[in-house]
Design a protein around this motif. Sequence first.
Motif, PDB file in Angstrom:
ATOM      1  N   ALA A 111      50.141  14.014   9.876  1.00 11.51           N
ATOM      2  CA  ALA A 111      49.626  13.014   8.943  1.00 11.51           C
ATOM      3  C   ALA A 111      48.141  12.799   9.194  1.00 11.51           C
ATOM      4  O   ALA A 111      47.636  13.073  10.288  1.00 11.51           O
ATOM      5  N   THR A 112      47.475  12.300   8.175  1.00 13.23           N
ATOM      6  CA  THR A 112      46.064  11.943   8.271  1.00 13.23           C
ATOM      7  C   THR A 112      45.892  10.496   7.837  1.00 13.23           C
ATOM      8  O   THR A 112      46.667   9.988   7.018  1.00 13.23           O
ATOM      9  N   GLY A 113      44.875   9.848   8.398  1.00 17.30           N
ATOM     10  CA  GLY A 113      44.620   8.467   8.025  1.00 17.30           C
ATOM     11  C   GLY A 113      43.228   8.050   8.449  1.00 17.30           C
ATOM     12  O   GLY A 113      42.556   8.745   9.208  1.00 17.30           O
ATOM     13  N   GLY A 114      42.814   6.895   7.989  1.00 19.01           N
ATOM     14  CA  GLY A 114      41.475   6.418   8.287  1.00 19.01           C
ATOM     15  C   GLY A 114      41.311   5.895   9.693  1.00 19.01           C
ATOM     16  O   GLY A 114      40.214   5.887  10.236  1.00 19.01           O
ATOM     17  N   THR A 115      42.396   5.447  10.295  1.00 14.83           N
ATOM     18  CA  THR A 115      42.310   4.836  11.616  1.00 14.83           C
ATOM     19  C   THR A 115      43.479   5.273  12.490  1.00 14.83           C
ATOM     20  O   THR A 115      44.553   5.609  11.978  1.00 14.83           O
ATOM     21  N   GLU A 116      43.253   5.240  13.789  1.00 12.83           N
ATOM     22  CA  GLU A 116      44.293   5.623  14.743  1.00 12.83           C
ATOM     23  C   GLU A 116      45.489   4.677  14.705  1.00 12.83           C
ATOM     24  O   GLU A 116      46.572   5.019  15.166  1.00 12.83           O
ATOM     25  N   ARG A 117      45.309   3.475  14.163  1.00 14.09           N
ATOM     26  CA  ARG A 117      46.382   2.476  14.151  1.00 14.09           C
ATOM     27  C   ARG A 117      47.628   2.956  13.413  1.00 14.09           C
ATOM     28  O   ARG A 117      48.709   2.448  13.633  1.00 14.09           O
ATOM     29  N   HIS A 118      47.488   3.936  12.541  1.00 12.09           N
ATOM     30  CA  HIS A 118      48.628   4.395  11.750  1.00 12.09           C
ATOM     31  C   HIS A 118      49.333   5.613  12.342  1.00 12.09           C
ATOM     32  O   HIS A 118      50.207   6.189  11.717  1.00 12.09           O
TER      33      HIS A 118
END
Length: 195
Positions: A111-118
């Motif tokens: 997965a990819t996301g804007g922040t490590e929190r996800h």
Amino acid sequence: MKLAVVTAGLSVPSSTRLLADRLAAATVAAAGEPVSVTVVELRDIALDITKNLLTGFPSPQLRTAIETVTGADALIAVTPVFTAGYSGLFKSFFDVLDADSLVSKPVLLAATGGTERHSLVLDYQLRPLFGYLKADPVATGVYAASSDWGSGEAAGALQRRIEKAGAELASLTAGPPAGAGEPEFVPFEQLLAAE
């Protein structure tokens, strides 16, 4: 080996597609055999997926995508994270598959996301989804935040995760070692006598 890559990125270019391509390259590099890679871009068949959910009939393009995924020896599935979960397009594609079409299929989850929190989306959403589909996810999932795409330590750590996950997927699809035939059958009585 036939490798299917499902990517649910919405933009062009897409960090989700970039991660999918790097995971496929790592898997090909780790495989000890020729690998045929087919990428399924869900954004290109988004309307077909929606129409199939409404009517139950896949278009020829969607049918080809489904056959690519279900006929592959292994699967790489990559989704962007929206609102702390996998994308609706990603989930909708796997909703149109037959419930038993991925049984025991090796899958690399990413997965990819804007922040490590996800990053927990891998373990709390993707693994349960593919567990329900009875697929066989590799131990290492790969999450890439925006900060992982730069240079330096973060980019190096991402590349190591990619290579590890690719090697795990390749090892799950590897056949028996050369020269290894059927295991020799040893009668139980003979096993007892050996003690």
